[in-house]
Scaffold this motif. Structure first.
Motif, PDB file in Angstrom:
ATOM      1  N   ASP A   1       0.831  -1.200   0.000  1.00 31.82           N
ATOM      2  CA  ASP A   1       0.000   0.000   0.000  1.00 31.82           C
ATOM      3  C   ASP A   1       0.870   1.256   0.000  1.00 31.82           C
ATOM      4  OD1 ASP A   1      -2.864   1.038   0.335  1.00 31.82           O
ATOM      5  OD2 ASP A   1      -1.831   2.043   1.976  1.00 31.82           O
TER       6      ASP A   1
ATOM      7  N   GLY B   1       2.505   1.734  -3.433  1.00 30.80           N
ATOM      8  CA  GLY B   1       1.586   2.248  -4.437  1.00 30.80           C
ATOM      9  C   GLY B   1       1.216   3.695  -4.224  1.00 30.80           C
ATOM     10  N   ARG B   2       0.876   4.042  -2.986  1.00 28.49           N
ATOM     11  CA  ARG B   2       0.355   5.385  -2.717  1.00 28.49           C
ATOM     12  C   ARG B   2       1.448   6.432  -2.570  1.00 28.49           C
ATOM     13  NH1 ARG B   2      -4.996   4.688  -1.840  1.00 28.49           N
ATOM     14  NH2 ARG B   2      -5.674   2.613  -1.166  1.00 28.49           N
ATOM     15  N   ARG B   3       2.639   6.040  -2.095  1.00 26.75           N
ATOM     16  CA  ARG B   3       3.683   7.042  -1.841  1.00 26.75           C
ATOM     17  C   ARG B   3       4.740   7.081  -2.935  1.00 26.75           C
ATOM     18  NH1 ARG B   3       8.211   7.932   2.233  1.00 26.75           N
ATOM     19  NH2 ARG B   3       8.088   5.760   2.855  1.00 26.75           N
TER      20      ARG B   3
ATOM     21  N   HIS C   1       2.633   6.418  -7.037  1.00 24.92           N
ATOM     22  CA  HIS C   1       1.599   7.417  -7.323  1.00 24.92           C
ATOM     23  C   HIS C   1       2.161   8.587  -8.138  1.00 24.92           C
ATOM     24  CE1 HIS C   1      -1.998   9.792  -6.879  1.00 24.92           C
ATOM     25  NE2 HIS C   1      -1.316  10.773  -6.308  1.00 24.92           N
ATOM     26  N   ASP C   2       1.460   8.936  -9.179  1.00 29.94           N
ATOM     27  CA  ASP C   2       1.814  10.060 -10.056  1.00 29.94           C
ATOM     28  C   ASP C   2       3.064   9.809 -10.895  1.00 29.94           C
ATOM     29  OD1 ASP C   2      -0.322  11.687  -9.526  1.00 29.94           O
ATOM     30  OD2 ASP C   2       0.692  12.849  -7.971  1.00 29.94           O
TER      31      ASP C   2
ATOM     32  N   PRO D   1       1.395   4.769 -13.003  1.00 32.84           N
ATOM     33  CA  PRO D   1       0.003   4.413 -12.704  1.00 32.84           C
ATOM     34  C   PRO D   1      -0.239   2.906 -12.636  1.00 32.84           C
ATOM     35  CG  PRO D   1       0.087   6.180 -14.329  1.00 32.84           C
ATOM     36  CD  PRO D   1       1.494   5.704 -14.148  1.00 32.84           C
TER      37      PRO D   1
ATOM     38  N   GLU E   1       1.096   1.585  -9.364  1.00 31.55           N
ATOM     39  CA  GLU E   1       0.219   2.032  -8.287  1.00 31.55           C
ATOM     40  C   GLU E   1      -1.012   1.139  -8.219  1.00 31.55           C
ATOM     41  OE1 GLU E   1      -2.264   5.969  -6.740  1.00 31.55           O
ATOM     42  OE2 GLU E   1      -1.222   6.023  -8.676  1.00 31.55           O
ATOM     43  N   ASP E   2      -1.584   0.829  -9.385  1.00 36.50           N
ATOM     44  CA  ASP E   2      -2.761  -0.030  -9.449  1.00 36.50           C
ATOM     45  C   ASP E   2      -2.438  -1.436  -8.934  1.00 36.50           C
ATOM     46  OD1 ASP E   2      -5.426  -0.869 -10.305  1.00 36.50           O
ATOM     47  OD2 ASP E   2      -4.406  -1.872 -11.968  1.00 36.50           O
TER      48      ASP E   2
ATOM     49  N   THR F   1      -1.598  -1.285  -4.906  1.00 34.54           N
ATOM     50  CA  THR F   1      -2.771  -1.102  -4.045  1.00 34.54           C
ATOM     51  C   THR F   1      -3.732  -2.276  -4.192  1.00 34.54           C
ATOM     52  OG1 THR F   1      -3.796   0.283  -5.768  1.00 34.54           O
ATOM     53  CG2 THR F   1      -2.591   1.414  -4.008  1.00 34.54           C
TER      54      THR F   1
ATOM     55  N   SER G   1       7.393  12.227  -0.564  1.00 39.71           N
ATOM     56  CA  SER G   1       6.986  11.295  -1.622  1.00 39.71           C
ATOM     57  C   SER G   1       7.962  11.391  -2.790  1.00 39.71           C
ATOM     58  CB  SER G   1       5.577  11.635  -2.115  1.00 39.71           C
ATOM     59  OG  SER G   1       4.638  11.511  -1.081  1.00 39.71           O
ATOM     60  N   HIS G   2       8.377  10.237  -3.305  1.00 43.07           N
ATOM     61  CA  HIS G   2       9.294  10.160  -4.441  1.00 43.07           C
ATOM     62  C   HIS G   2      10.647  10.793  -4.138  1.00 43.07           C
ATOM     63  CE1 HIS G   2       5.258  10.644  -6.765  1.00 43.07           C
ATOM     64  NE2 HIS G   2       5.400   9.395  -6.343  1.00 43.07           N
TER      65      HIS G   2
END
Length: 335
Positions: A10, A13-15, A18-19, A22, A25-26, A29, A306-307
């Motif tokens: 999780d 994917g989210r941190r 994300h962005d 994609p 991330e899919d 998560t 993030s990133h």
């Protein structure tokens, strides 16, 4: 209680994805919410549960680059092949663009430097002086080329302060790496695996070409990458460095693969390395938040990590560095 594996996927994917990716991330998560897949991952050794390793192993085995439901169906049907690939391979993201975030520090060290990278993989980050760099700055673009002219590989990085632009390339006298599984940059199969570790998505497509270009530079003048555990080999490899150069021990996204006790041991080793080998030492680190508590304590409140890696020089936080070298931010650490 939530599975540690689910939490890791999780967060990935989210941190991290994300962005920027994609599809990953899919997938990440999706895994985090999928008890069946999490149970399969829970059966692997912790070092083999990493999202990037599992996703790359699936791609290596020919998985479709489709949304999670279709990918999950393929994964369950081919789990034995994915598990076998993950068990024999490791995550070795050898991103040469990270050199763009090392140069602001390396270029400001007086005199020649000796470079020692832990977690070196194919050693592509041991050539910061061999790549051209395009820096985007608040006052416009700035370019830095090797001493002998423009390189066949051009890195790209966005700076939040034009003062960070290096005025010169470092004078590198010596290059050495340490890795559990060194990679020959001239080995096409090994290079294909490194390319597979690069995330899918438009933000990452250019990284594949850059990887292959940097591998050609490294293959033409391969650095020595010593096989072994960084905790066991650091001191003796450092002792081989020339005494008339400042030894720079550096790493990017390596310590997260160690447990807390191993990270503490490594920090102690590097801190005492100068005295142990009688050298001037600079410890240059790009690692994620959560790696060492004393570094986390230096992160400005409310800062977006993030990133981003937290870059430290001799255990002092000085900048945020993009996970793949695309940005370098010093302003948050001066305000």
């Amino acid at each position: 209680m939530e599975s540690d594996v689910a939490a890791v996927y999780d967060d990935f994917g989210r941190r991290w994805a994300h962005d920027t990716s994609p599809l990953y991330e899919d997938w990440a998560t999706g895994v985090a919410a999928d008890r069946v897949v999490v149970a399969l991952l829970d059966g692997l050794p912790p070092a083999k549960q990493q999202p990037n390793l599992i996703f790359a192993a699936a791609r290596w085995e020919g998985c479709p680059l489709l949304p999670y439901p279709e990918w999950r169906e393929w994964l369950l049907a081919h789990w034995e092949q994915v598990q076998a690939t993950a068990s024999t391979r490791t995550t070795q993201t050898n991103e040469p663009n990270r050199c763009a975030t090392l140069l602001p520090v390396l270029s400001r060290i007086d005199g020649p430097v000796a470079l020692l990278e832990v977690g070196a993989a194919a050693g592509l980050c041991l050539f910061p002086d061999r790549y051209s760099v395009d820096y985007a700055t608040p006052i416009g673009p700035q370019r830095l080329d090797p001493a002998d002219g423009p390189s066949t590989v051009t890195l790209a990085c966005r700076l939040d302060d034009a003062a960070s632009v290096p005025e010169r390339m470092p004078h590198v006298l010596w290059r050495r790496g340490i890795d559990l599984a060194p990679i020959d940059p001239a080995d096409p199969v090994a290079l294909d695996w490194l390319a597979t570790l690069i995330w899918p998505g438009p933000d990452h497509d250019r990284r594949v070409a850059r990887l292959r270009g940097a591998a050609a530079i490294a293959a033409a003048d391969p650095p020595e990458v010593v096989r072994g555990d960084l905790l066991e080999r650091l001191t003796d490899v450092a002792a081989d460095s020339p005494q008339d150069a400042t030894l720079v021990v550096f790493h990017s996204a390596v310590l997260l693969y160690l447990d807390a006790e191993q990270r503490r041991r490594f920090a102690g080793l590097v801190t005492g390395l100068g005295a142990a080998v009688d050298r001037d030492i600079v410890w240059l680190s790009n690692e994620t938040r959560g790696t060492l508590p004393e570094i986390d304590a230096q992160i400005p409140a409310g800062a977006d990590t993030s990133h981003r890696f937290v870059q430290t020089r001799n255990a002092t936080a000085i900048a945020f560095a993009g996970q793949h070298g695309a940005l370098y931010e010093t302003v948050p650490f001066r305000t």
